[in-house]
Design a protein around this motif. Structure first.
Motif, PDB file in Angstrom:
ATOM      1  N   ILE A  46       0.827  -1.207   0.000  1.00 18.96           N
ATOM      2  CA  ILE A  46       0.000   0.000   0.000  1.00 18.96           C
ATOM      3  C   ILE A  46       0.866   1.263   0.000  1.00 18.96           C
ATOM      4  CG2 ILE A  46      -1.683   1.327   1.351  1.00 18.96           C
ATOM      5  CD1 ILE A  46      -2.935  -1.318   2.188  1.00 18.96           C
ATOM      6  N   CYS A  47       1.993   1.228   0.692  1.00 19.67           N
ATOM      7  CA  CYS A  47       2.873   2.399   0.727  1.00 19.67           C
ATOM      8  C   CYS A  47       3.602   2.615  -0.592  1.00 19.67           C
ATOM      9  CB  CYS A  47       3.884   2.263   1.866  1.00 19.67           C
ATOM     10  SG  CYS A  47       3.177   2.419   3.519  1.00 19.67           S
ATOM     11  N   VAL A  48       4.042   1.532  -1.217  1.00 21.18           N
ATOM     12  CA  VAL A  48       4.848   1.636  -2.437  1.00 21.18           C
ATOM     13  C   VAL A  48       3.999   1.958  -3.664  1.00 21.18           C
ATOM     14  CG1 VAL A  48       6.301   0.336  -4.036  1.00 21.18           C
ATOM     15  CG2 VAL A  48       6.696   0.169  -1.574  1.00 21.18           C
ATOM     16  N   GLU A  49       2.829   1.329  -3.762  1.00 22.22           N
ATOM     17  CA  GLU A  49       1.994   1.481  -4.944  1.00 22.22           C
ATOM     18  C   GLU A  49       1.119   2.736  -4.837  1.00 22.22           C
ATOM     19  OE1 GLU A  49       2.271  -0.271  -7.574  1.00 22.22           O
ATOM     20  OE2 GLU A  49       3.608  -1.818  -6.795  1.00 22.22           O
ATOM     21  N   LYS A  50       1.368   3.706  -5.683  1.00 19.04           N
ATOM     22  CA  LYS A  50       0.609   4.955  -5.645  1.00 19.04           C
ATOM     23  C   LYS A  50      -0.858   4.742  -5.979  1.00 19.04           C
ATOM     24  CE  LYS A  50       4.468   8.078  -6.638  1.00 19.04           C
ATOM     25  NZ  LYS A  50       4.991   9.147  -7.535  1.00 19.04           N
ATOM     26  N   ALA A  51      -1.148   3.707  -6.763  1.00 22.34           N
ATOM     27  CA  ALA A  51      -2.533   3.432  -7.129  1.00 22.34           C
ATOM     28  C   ALA A  51      -3.379   3.055  -5.912  1.00 22.34           C
ATOM     29  CB  ALA A  51      -2.588   2.290  -8.155  1.00 22.34           C
ATOM     30  N   LEU A  52      -2.715   2.630  -4.845  1.00 21.72           N
ATOM     31  CA  LEU A  52      -3.429   2.230  -3.624  1.00 21.72           C
ATOM     32  C   LEU A  52      -3.463   3.348  -2.586  1.00 21.72           C
ATOM     33  CD1 LEU A  52      -2.117  -1.432  -3.175  1.00 21.72           C
ATOM     34  CD2 LEU A  52      -4.195  -0.647  -4.313  1.00 21.72           C
ATOM     35  N   HIS A  53      -3.027   4.540  -2.962  1.00 18.50           N
ATOM     36  CA  HIS A  53      -3.065   5.671  -2.026  1.00 18.50           C
ATOM     37  C   HIS A  53      -4.465   6.278  -2.029  1.00 18.50           C
ATOM     38  CE1 HIS A  53       1.587   6.275  -2.117  1.00 18.50           C
ATOM     39  NE2 HIS A  53       1.209   5.104  -1.658  1.00 18.50           N
ATOM     40  N   GLN A  54      -5.417   5.465  -1.632  1.00 19.93           N
ATOM     41  CA  GLN A  54      -6.808   5.856  -1.529  1.00 19.93           C
ATOM     42  C   GLN A  54      -7.286   5.588  -0.104  1.00 19.93           C
ATOM     43  OE1 GLN A  54      -9.175   4.034  -4.649  1.00 19.93           O
ATOM     44  NE2 GLN A  54      -7.395   3.984  -6.036  1.00 19.93           N
ATOM     45  N   PRO A  55      -8.334   6.309   0.339  1.00 22.30           N
ATOM     46  CA  PRO A  55      -8.769   6.198   1.735  1.00 22.30           C
ATOM     47  C   PRO A  55      -8.988   4.770   2.216  1.00 22.30           C
ATOM     48  CG  PRO A  55      -9.881   8.033   0.687  1.00 22.30           C
ATOM     49  CD  PRO A  55      -9.085   7.353  -0.385  1.00 22.30           C
ATOM     50  N   MET A  56      -9.666   3.955   1.438  1.00 25.74           N
ATOM     51  CA  MET A  56      -9.976   2.601   1.879  1.00 25.74           C
ATOM     52  C   MET A  56      -8.700   1.795   2.118  1.00 25.74           C
ATOM     53  SD  MET A  56     -12.380  -0.248   0.044  1.00 25.74           S
ATOM     54  CE  MET A  56     -11.489  -0.134  -1.515  1.00 25.74           C
ATOM     55  N   TYR A  57      -7.742   1.889   1.214  1.00 29.78           N
ATOM     56  CA  TYR A  57      -6.510   1.116   1.345  1.00 29.78           C
ATOM     57  C   TYR A  57      -5.607   1.678   2.443  1.00 29.78           C
ATOM     58  CZ  TYR A  57      -8.079  -0.640  -3.162  1.00 29.78           C
ATOM     59  OH  TYR A  57      -8.826  -1.199  -4.164  1.00 29.78           O
ATOM     60  N   LEU A  58      -5.604   2.996   2.604  1.00 32.50           N
ATOM     61  CA  LEU A  58      -4.803   3.587   3.678  1.00 32.50           C
ATOM     62  C   LEU A  58      -5.331   3.173   5.044  1.00 32.50           C
ATOM     63  CD1 LEU A  58      -4.231   7.193   2.240  1.00 32.50           C
ATOM     64  CD2 LEU A  58      -2.581   5.313   2.373  1.00 32.50           C
ATOM     65  N   LEU A  59      -6.645   3.044   5.175  1.00 35.80           N
ATOM     66  CA  LEU A  59      -7.229   2.575   6.435  1.00 35.80           C
ATOM     67  C   LEU A  59      -6.886   1.105   6.682  1.00 35.80           C
ATOM     68  CD1 LEU A  59     -10.715   4.324   6.276  1.00 35.80           C
ATOM     69  CD2 LEU A  59      -8.842   4.839   7.842  1.00 35.80           C
ATOM     70  N   ILE A  60      -6.823   0.323   5.623  1.00 36.65           N
ATOM     71  CA  ILE A  60      -6.403  -1.078   5.758  1.00 36.65           C
ATOM     72  C   ILE A  60      -4.963  -1.143   6.259  1.00 36.65           C
ATOM     73  CG2 ILE A  60      -5.859  -3.184   4.455  1.00 36.65           C
ATOM     74  CD1 ILE A  60      -8.263  -2.537   2.662  1.00 36.65           C
ATOM     75  N   SER A  61      -4.104  -0.258   5.733  1.00 36.58           N
ATOM     76  CA  SER A  61      -2.715  -0.230   6.200  1.00 36.58           C
ATOM     77  C   SER A  61      -2.642   0.172   7.669  1.00 36.58           C
ATOM     78  CB  SER A  61      -1.884   0.725   5.338  1.00 36.58           C
ATOM     79  OG  SER A  61      -2.262   2.073   5.552  1.00 36.58           O
ATOM     80  N   CYS A  62      -3.546   1.030   8.117  1.00 38.86           N
ATOM     81  CA  CYS A  62      -3.584   1.411   9.540  1.00 38.86           C
ATOM     82  C   CYS A  62      -3.943   0.216  10.418  1.00 38.86           C
ATOM     83  CB  CYS A  62      -4.578   2.545   9.750  1.00 38.86           C
ATOM     84  SG  CYS A  62      -4.047   4.136   9.100  1.00 38.86           S
ATOM     85  N   LEU A  63      -4.833  -0.635   9.938  1.00 38.81           N
ATOM     86  CA  LEU A  63      -5.171  -1.858  10.684  1.00 38.81           C
ATOM     87  C   LEU A  63      -3.942  -2.753  10.826  1.00 38.81           C
ATOM     88  CD1 LEU A  63      -8.673  -3.187   9.528  1.00 38.81           C
ATOM     89  CD2 LEU A  63      -8.051  -2.157  11.716  1.00 38.81           C
ATOM     90  N   SER A  64      -3.181  -2.895   9.735  1.00 35.71           N
ATOM     91  CA  SER A  64      -1.969  -3.713   9.795  1.00 35.71           C
ATOM     92  C   SER A  64      -0.939  -3.105  10.730  1.00 35.71           C
ATOM     93  CB  SER A  64      -1.372  -3.876   8.390  1.00 35.71           C
ATOM     94  OG  SER A  64      -2.178  -4.706   7.584  1.00 35.71           O
ATOM     95  N   LEU A  65      -0.797  -1.786  10.691  1.00 37.19           N
ATOM     96  CA  LEU A  65       0.141  -1.109  11.589  1.00 37.19           C
ATOM     97  C   LEU A  65      -0.270  -1.304  13.042  1.00 37.19           C
ATOM     98  CD1 LEU A  65       2.620   0.740  11.788  1.00 37.19           C
ATOM     99  CD2 LEU A  65       1.073   2.691  11.684  1.00 37.19           C
ATOM    100  N   ASN A  66      -1.552  -1.228  13.311  1.00 37.33           N
ATOM    101  CA  ASN A  66      -2.041  -1.433  14.675  1.00 37.33           C
ATOM    102  C   ASN A  66      -1.815  -2.873  15.134  1.00 37.33           C
ATOM    103  OD1 ASN A  66      -3.404  -0.377  17.036  1.00 37.33           O
ATOM    104  ND2 ASN A  66      -5.140  -1.658  16.451  1.00 37.33           N
ATOM    105  N   SER A  67      -1.960  -3.822  14.221  1.00 37.85           N
ATOM    106  CA  SER A  67      -1.699  -5.226  14.559  1.00 37.85           C
ATOM    107  C   SER A  67      -0.239  -5.433  14.945  1.00 37.85           C
ATOM    108  CB  SER A  67      -2.062  -6.139  13.385  1.00 37.85           C
ATOM    109  OG  SER A  67      -3.453  -6.120  13.141  1.00 37.85           O
ATOM    110  N   LEU A  68       0.665  -4.806  14.203  1.00 37.51           N
ATOM    111  CA  LEU A  68       2.091  -4.903  14.527  1.00 37.51           C
ATOM    112  C   LEU A  68       2.379  -4.266  15.885  1.00 37.51           C
ATOM    113  CD1 LEU A  68       3.653  -4.023  11.049  1.00 37.51           C
ATOM    114  CD2 LEU A  68       3.501  -6.282  12.111  1.00 37.51           C
ATOM    115  N   TYR A  69       1.720  -3.163  16.159  1.00 37.63           N
ATOM    116  CA  TYR A  69       1.897  -2.465  17.436  1.00 37.63           C
ATOM    117  C   TYR A  69       1.407  -3.328  18.605  1.00 37.63           C
ATOM    118  CZ  TYR A  69       0.553   0.820  21.160  1.00 37.63           C
ATOM    119  OH  TYR A  69       0.371   1.438  22.368  1.00 37.63           O
ATOM    120  N   GLY A  70       0.206  -3.863  18.487  1.00 35.12           N
ATOM    121  CA  GLY A  70      -0.362  -4.646  19.579  1.00 35.12           C
ATOM    122  C   GLY A  70       0.388  -5.937  19.848  1.00 35.12           C
TER     123      GLY A  70
END
Length: 314
Positions: A46-70
């Motif tokens: 999601i970070c590398v591919e500019k085509a995925l720099h959309q709200p829905m995909y950025l929120l999905i990346s936040c879920l993954s980041l939160n999983s790594l944090y927890g």
């Protein structure tokens, strides 16, 4: 033990596990590696591919980041305790682990709330979607979705640090607020009241907002064409599954915390206490990775590039 003299806490559940602990260590290590790999792949794609720099995909990346944090707040300590002969943890480290795990759970709900709102705007107000959910607005909502739970959870954790501890034995696999409060011999009323209020604002309120969003979506879908209903169902299904599973795992953890040690079999206690730290971090990247065609394509391209580079690197 003198009132308030406790400096280290003892995780009693790890004692007398024998050689079976090495089996648990191996399974836990494999599972943690899988969590790291799956979520890092989602983040990278999601970070590398500019085509995925959309709200829905950025929120999905936040879920993954939160999983790594927890999971970072749980697994390293858990794996160490499994193979260690000493199962003590400092009071400070215990409070830090409590803070990380609680903020992980709360942030998961706030992120799921943002995803529900994103789907609501996309389905109910499609013509105004790009003017409502701009990247600037999205980043502000994401920051608020992190800062709000951290601020709320910080208050009861701080109040817990002020309680005098008169025992040092925790009967769970990790530190949590309720276990520490039970060790206290001071006045628990203020922390219980604050914890109840915080639970309502960080768990119940987001759940109510998610339910409201999907009720509105259902109303709109009833008026739409069959094709519109199928498209809406496809975009909402991963989020609904994620929300339901996480809600169930949190409910199991809350129910388990009310049982006294020994009232349930050890295996049941372990499974119920770890569900919300194991199932969502593994399931979420798999669910979103396979459900959304764009993410699946980009993952395939990324893996293909890595294989080609590795082949020519040799």
């Amino acid at each position: 033990m003198a009132n308030g003299s406790t400096k280290y806490l003892y995780l009693a559940i790890f004692e007398n596990q024998g050689y079976i602990r090495y089996v648990f260590f191996s399974l836990g290590l494999i599972l943690y590696c899988a969590i790291l790999i799956f979520n890092v792949i989602i983040l990278l794609v999601i970070c590398v591919e500019k085509a995925l720099h959309q709200p829905m995909y950025l929120l999905i990346s936040c879920l993954s980041l939160n999983s790594l944090y927890g999971t970072a707040g749980f697994f390293p300590r858990f794996l160490t305790d499994l193979i260690s002969e000493l199962h003590t943890i400092s009071v400070l480290a215990c409070h830090i682990q409590t803070f990380v795990i609680y903020t992980y759970a709360s942030c998961e709900f706030t992120m799921l709330t943002l995803m529900a709102y994103d789907r609501y705007v996309a389905i109910c107000k499609p013509l105004h979607y790009h003017s409502i959910i701009t990247l600037e607005v999205l980043f502000k909502m994401i920051i608020a979705a992190w800062v709000y739970p951290i601020s709320c959870i910080g208050l009861p954790v701080y109040l817990t640090t002020q309680l005098p501890l008169c025992d040092d034995k925790i009967t769970k696999l990790y530190c949590n607020g309720w276990s520490i409060v039970e060790l206290s011999c001071g006045d628990k009323t203020p922390i219980l009241i604050v914890s109840f209020i915080i639970s309502v604002t960080t768990l119940v309120l987001p759940m109510a907002l998610i339910f409201y969003s999907y009720i509105r979506i259902l109303i709109i879908c009833q008026r739409g064409s069959p094709e519109f209903k199928v498209k809406a169902f496809h975009t909402c299904l991963p989020h609904i599954v994620t929300f339901v599973i996480f809600s169930i795992t949190i409910f199991c953890e809350m129910v388990l915390s009310r049982y006294e040690p020994g009232e349930l079999p050890l295996f049941v206690t372990v499974i119920l206490s770890l569900e919300f730290l194991l199932i969502p971090p593994v399931l979420n990247p798999l669910l979103y990775g396979f459900s959304f065609l764009e993410i699946r394509k980009k993952i395939s391209c990324l893996l293909t590039k890595c294989l080609i580079l590795r082949k020519f690197g040799k």
